[in-house]
Design a protein around this motif. Structure first.
Motif, PDB file in Angstrom:
ATOM      1  N   TYR A 169       0.830  -1.199   0.000  1.00 37.76           N
ATOM      2  CA  TYR A 169       0.000   0.000   0.000  1.00 37.76           C
ATOM      3  C   TYR A 169       0.866   1.252   0.000  1.00 37.76           C
ATOM      4  O   TYR A 169       0.666   2.158  -0.794  1.00 37.76           O
ATOM      5  CB  TYR A 169      -0.926  -0.014   1.214  1.00 37.76           C
ATOM      6  CG  TYR A 169      -2.023   1.011   1.134  1.00 37.76           C
ATOM      7  CD1 TYR A 169      -3.127   0.803   0.322  1.00 37.76           C
ATOM      8  CD2 TYR A 169      -1.949   2.196   1.854  1.00 37.76           C
ATOM      9  CE1 TYR A 169      -4.138   1.743   0.231  1.00 37.76           C
ATOM     10  CE2 TYR A 169      -2.953   3.140   1.772  1.00 37.76           C
ATOM     11  CZ  TYR A 169      -4.046   2.908   0.965  1.00 37.76           C
ATOM     12  OH  TYR A 169      -5.039   3.839   0.880  1.00 37.76           O
ATOM     13  N   HIS A 173       1.455   4.085  -2.917  1.00 39.91           N
ATOM     14  CA  HIS A 173       1.183   5.481  -2.585  1.00 39.91           C
ATOM     15  C   HIS A 173       2.388   6.365  -2.866  1.00 39.91           C
ATOM     16  O   HIS A 173       2.284   7.415  -3.501  1.00 39.91           O
ATOM     17  CB  HIS A 173       0.830   5.607  -1.104  1.00 39.91           C
ATOM     18  CG  HIS A 173      -0.596   5.997  -0.890  1.00 39.91           C
ATOM     19  ND1 HIS A 173      -1.072   7.236  -1.230  1.00 39.91           N
ATOM     20  CD2 HIS A 173      -1.645   5.314  -0.397  1.00 39.91           C
ATOM     21  CE1 HIS A 173      -2.355   7.294  -0.951  1.00 39.91           C
ATOM     22  NE2 HIS A 173      -2.730   6.128  -0.454  1.00 39.91           N
ATOM     23  N   ARG A 176       3.186   6.987  -6.479  1.00 39.78           N
ATOM     24  CA  ARG A 176       2.251   7.806  -7.239  1.00 39.78           C
ATOM     25  C   ARG A 176       2.704   9.259  -7.342  1.00 39.78           C
ATOM     26  O   ARG A 176       2.648   9.847  -8.421  1.00 39.78           O
ATOM     27  CB  ARG A 176       0.860   7.748  -6.620  1.00 39.78           C
ATOM     28  CG  ARG A 176      -0.224   7.899  -7.652  1.00 39.78           C
ATOM     29  CD  ARG A 176      -1.583   7.932  -7.060  1.00 39.78           C
ATOM     30  NE  ARG A 176      -2.225   9.199  -7.391  1.00 39.78           N
ATOM     31  CZ  ARG A 176      -2.670   9.515  -8.598  1.00 39.78           C
ATOM     32  NH1 ARG A 176      -2.559   8.670  -9.574  1.00 39.78           N
ATOM     33  NH2 ARG A 176      -3.228  10.696  -8.817  1.00 39.78           N
ATOM     34  N   VAL A 180       3.364  11.353 -10.844  1.00 44.32           N
ATOM     35  CA  VAL A 180       2.559  12.503 -11.258  1.00 44.32           C
ATOM     36  C   VAL A 180       3.457  13.694 -11.573  1.00 44.32           C
ATOM     37  O   VAL A 180       3.244  14.424 -12.551  1.00 44.32           O
ATOM     38  CB  VAL A 180       1.516  12.848 -10.168  1.00 44.32           C
ATOM     39  CG1 VAL A 180       0.853  14.175 -10.471  1.00 44.32           C
ATOM     40  CG2 VAL A 180       0.474  11.746 -10.072  1.00 44.32           C
ATOM     41  N   LEU A 223      -2.857  -0.272  -5.748  1.00 49.03           N
ATOM     42  CA  LEU A 223      -3.676   0.344  -4.698  1.00 49.03           C
ATOM     43  C   LEU A 223      -5.060  -0.295  -4.645  1.00 49.03           C
ATOM     44  O   LEU A 223      -5.566  -0.632  -3.570  1.00 49.03           O
ATOM     45  CB  LEU A 223      -3.827   1.835  -4.964  1.00 49.03           C
ATOM     46  CG  LEU A 223      -2.797   2.756  -4.345  1.00 49.03           C
ATOM     47  CD1 LEU A 223      -3.094   4.187  -4.742  1.00 49.03           C
ATOM     48  CD2 LEU A 223      -2.804   2.613  -2.832  1.00 49.03           C
ATOM     49  N   LYS A 227      -6.501  -2.347  -1.516  1.00 47.40           N
ATOM     50  CA  LYS A 227      -7.738  -1.855  -0.908  1.00 47.40           C
ATOM     51  C   LYS A 227      -8.786  -2.971  -0.830  1.00 47.40           C
ATOM     52  O   LYS A 227      -9.451  -3.159   0.176  1.00 47.40           O
ATOM     53  CB  LYS A 227      -8.291  -0.679  -1.722  1.00 47.40           C
ATOM     54  CG  LYS A 227      -8.087   0.657  -1.042  1.00 47.40           C
ATOM     55  CD  LYS A 227      -8.838   1.746  -1.796  1.00 47.40           C
ATOM     56  CE  LYS A 227      -7.929   2.462  -2.768  1.00 47.40           C
ATOM     57  NZ  LYS A 227      -8.612   3.405  -3.645  1.00 47.40           N
TER      58      LYS A 227
ATOM     59  N   SER B  92      -1.712  13.864  -4.485  1.00 47.32           N
ATOM     60  CA  SER B  92      -1.629  12.641  -5.295  1.00 47.32           C
ATOM     61  C   SER B  92      -2.296  11.478  -4.553  1.00 47.32           C
ATOM     62  O   SER B  92      -2.313  10.362  -5.034  1.00 47.32           O
ATOM     63  CB  SER B  92      -0.179  12.303  -5.627  1.00 47.32           C
ATOM     64  OG  SER B  92       0.584  12.230  -4.457  1.00 47.32           O
ATOM     65  N   SER B  93      -2.874  11.769  -3.382  1.00 50.10           N
ATOM     66  CA  SER B  93      -3.540  10.715  -2.616  1.00 50.10           C
ATOM     67  C   SER B  93      -4.833  10.279  -3.294  1.00 50.10           C
ATOM     68  O   SER B  93      -5.650  11.102  -3.687  1.00 50.10           O
ATOM     69  CB  SER B  93      -3.865  11.213  -1.207  1.00 50.10           C
ATOM     70  OG  SER B  93      -4.782  10.320  -0.596  1.00 50.10           O
ATOM     71  N   LEU B  94      -5.004   8.976  -3.414  1.00 47.95           N
ATOM     72  CA  LEU B  94      -6.253   8.438  -3.962  1.00 47.95           C
ATOM     73  C   LEU B  94      -7.105   7.861  -2.841  1.00 47.95           C
ATOM     74  O   LEU B  94      -8.104   7.201  -3.079  1.00 47.95           O
ATOM     75  CB  LEU B  94      -5.949   7.329  -4.982  1.00 47.95           C
ATOM     76  CG  LEU B  94      -5.258   7.764  -6.264  1.00 47.95           C
ATOM     77  CD1 LEU B  94      -4.953   6.549  -7.131  1.00 47.95           C
ATOM     78  CD2 LEU B  94      -6.110   8.749  -7.024  1.00 47.95           C
ATOM     79  N   ASN B  95      -6.665   8.115  -1.595  1.00 50.91           N
ATOM     80  CA  ASN B  95      -7.348   7.543  -0.443  1.00 50.91           C
ATOM     81  C   ASN B  95      -8.696   8.242  -0.225  1.00 50.91           C
ATOM     82  O   ASN B  95      -8.738   9.440   0.058  1.00 50.91           O
ATOM     83  CB  ASN B  95      -6.443   7.718   0.775  1.00 50.91           C
ATOM     84  CG  ASN B  95      -6.949   6.954   1.964  1.00 50.91           C
ATOM     85  OD1 ASN B  95      -8.112   6.542   1.965  1.00 50.91           O
ATOM     86  ND2 ASN B  95      -6.097   6.764   2.952  1.00 50.91           N
ATOM     87  N   HIS B 113      -6.979  15.998  -7.653  1.00 54.19           N
ATOM     88  CA  HIS B 113      -5.863  15.060  -7.748  1.00 54.19           C
ATOM     89  C   HIS B 113      -4.794  15.660  -8.660  1.00 54.19           C
ATOM     90  O   HIS B 113      -5.115  16.241  -9.684  1.00 54.19           O
ATOM     91  CB  HIS B 113      -6.345  13.727  -8.330  1.00 54.19           C
ATOM     92  CG  HIS B 113      -7.303  13.007  -7.440  1.00 54.19           C
ATOM     93  ND1 HIS B 113      -6.923  12.495  -6.217  1.00 54.19           N
ATOM     94  CD2 HIS B 113      -8.616  12.726  -7.582  1.00 54.19           C
ATOM     95  CE1 HIS B 113      -7.978  11.926  -5.652  1.00 54.19           C
ATOM     96  NE2 HIS B 113      -9.017  12.051  -6.450  1.00 54.19           N
TER      97      HIS B 113
END
Lengths: 385, 135
Positions: A169, A173, A176, A180, A223, A227, B92-95, B113
């Motif tokens: 996880y 994270h 990512r 980006v 992810l 999840k 950038s969090s997808l949580n 995002h």
């Protein structure tokens, strides 16, 4: 003919006509237990068969010499409160009632042995109070050690799994954010904000952006997978056709782009986790769209057979098909059957499918003819009730 | 057409900051830009400039020492009433938990995002900015 013989029970010792003394001597000799008589008034052990030496290392004479100190002398201090409670209980039990306890005893070699004891009233005094109890004890050290080992192993495994999960996880994270940033940097170049680019440079930047998109797909899929695993399974009665309609809404753009048709027959209501089933169908159908044959519009058909104990679901396509030698490996993590230029798979979709099906207590497998198409079979326990 | 009079960037990544600055300058929609790599320094700025009514904040979540949510709590303690800024989470969090947590702060108006796009800046300028003529 006695009544007990008629109904197939062993005749009593009296009826068998055995010599009682000889019978008892032999029993105490061959029994794999320690057989003992404990005096509840003096708190001392009065009798034990020879096995006591095998289990505790102490001879019968040595145990008797300990007198009323026998319990504190031999029992594990942590078990003493329970043992004393047990002996108190023995004072109050009815004749014929058997009380049991597991506890630790010190061997003569200094080590501890796990024992299980079964005790009952042997003799009462004139007031009817319990004077002596008789018991049989077995050494269960090996069993206890095996239990402890299994428990330790399970605990270690659960910890390792939890750490791996957290690791996956946080890696996805952490991956990512730089992905980006890289996307934005390349985007500046692509849009000519750093000055005009040569055709060669444009081509390289475009390839850089494609690579970044792949990296993003990997981190996002990882992810999604972690999840899905983390959320656990919560079952509710849902119609599979309803789930499939939702999946088709998600995939509408892909269906149009691939000029595909996706059909399904009447599907049953099942006790499932709807989020997980959504992920299952989404992955199977998007695979069917992805791995189509060049020039052949994808046609996908979903059917279900409801049996008495299980439901068998088939997701059938007319795509490239899968070589039989890959039928097992496709369900492995990050396995990809194609060169990365061919198809944008990242190797987690079927891993997700397998997780979902396993979490529902079912099986998934594939059946395929290369060049004609594949059928993914899912067997889920539980029928349409 | 409206503009953002004052834009405060709070993001610990200097390269992301550089890219935002280039993009913001190109849009020409922002009059004054304040960049902070540390949320603590950004809080000090708001303590010195407590009227944030014409300020938009672009706020990252995952930052060392003080994260985006701690920053929001500190900001709520320092800036109150009609003087609060418009906060746009940019992460950038997808949580989904991060998104739900951000929704608990009334001053947070959007949850974006990364990557940031020029169109996002223009849209936010139109939604929360002030008329050009006012300046």
């Amino acid at each position: 003919m006695s009544q007990s013989a008629e109904i197939g029970l062993a005749p009593s010792l009296m009826e068998a006509g055995y010599n009682l003394t000889s019978f008892l001597e032999q029993v105490t000799n061959v029994a794999p237990s320690i057989i003992y008589v404990f005096n509840q008034k003096t708190r001392a052990n009065e009798y034990a068969n020879r096995n006591i030496a095998d289990v505790m290392g102490f001879s019968e004479a040595e145990v008797q010499a300990m007198g009323s100190a026998v319990l504190p002398e031999l029992c594990h201090p942590e078990d003493m409160p329970r043992i004393l409670e047990f002996h108190q209980k023995l004072q109050t039990i009815d004749d014929g009632e058997v009380a049991t306890i597991t506890y630790r005893i010190r061997h003569k070699d200094g080590g501890w042995r796990w024992l299980i004891s079964y005790d009952t009233v042997f003799e009462r005094d004139a007031q009817g109070l319990v004077l002596r109890t008789i018991g049989a004890t077995a050494d269960i050290t090996a069993q206890k050690e095996a239990e402890a080992k299994t428990k330790d192993a399970l605990r270690a495994e659960a910890l390792a799994t939890e750490q791996l999960r957290a690791f996956a996880y946080s890696v996805s994270h952490e991956m990512r954010a730089p992905t980006v940033t890289l996307q934005m940097l390349l985007g500046e170049l692509e849009n000519g904000h750093a000055g005009p680019l040569s055709d060669d440079a444009k081509d390289l930047v475009a390839k850089g952006l494609e690579t970044v998109a792949r990296m993003q797909a990997v981190t996002e899929n990882t992810l999604d997978f972690t999840k899905l695993v983390e959320q656990g399974t919560s079952l509710e009665r849902v119609n599979l056709g309803h789930i499939l309609s939702n999946v088709m809404q998600d995939l509408a753009a892909n269906v149009t782009a691939a000029d595909a048709t996706v059909k399904w027959a009447k599907l049953p209501d099942l006790l499932v986790d709807s989020l997980q089933m959504h992920a299952l169908f989404r992955n199977l159908i998007s695979n069917a769209l992805k791995y189509s044959r060049p020039g052949v519009p994808p046609a996908v058909k979903v059917t279900a057979q409801v049996g008495s104990a299980a439901t068998l679901i088939a997701v059938q396509d007319n795509g490239q098909g899968i070589d039989p030698k890959h039928w097992n490996s496709i369900f492995k993590m990050f396995w990809r059957g194609h060169h990365h230029d061919d198809v944008h798979g990242i190797g987690l979709g079927l891993q997700i499918c397998r997780h979902v099906v396993t979490a529902h207590g079912g099986d998934i497998w594939v059946d395929s003819k290369p060049g004609e198409g594949s059928t993914f079979w899912i067997r889920l326990p539980g029928a349409n009730q | 057409m409206t503009r953002i009079a004052n834009l405060v960037l709070v993001d610990d990544n200097p390269i992301d900051q550089l890219l935002y600055r280039r993009m913001i300058e190109r849009t020409g929609k922002v009059d004054n830009l304040q960049e902070f790599m540390s949320p603590d320094h950004a809080i000090a700025y708001f303590q010195d400039n407590p009227d944030a009514s014409s300020t938009v904040v672009f706020l990252d979540i995952n930052m060392p020492r003080t994260d985006g949510f701690e920053f929001l709590e500190m900001l709520a303690d320092n800036v109150t009433g009609a003087k609060v800024p418009v906060v746009v989470m940019l992460t950038s969090s997808l949580n989904p938990q991060d998104k739900a947590r951000a929704a608990n702060f009334p001053m947070v108006k959007e949850f974006l995002h990364k990557p940031l796009r020029a169109a996002d800046i223009e849209r936010i300028a139109n939604a929360y900015g002030v008329q050009s003529g006012d300046l």
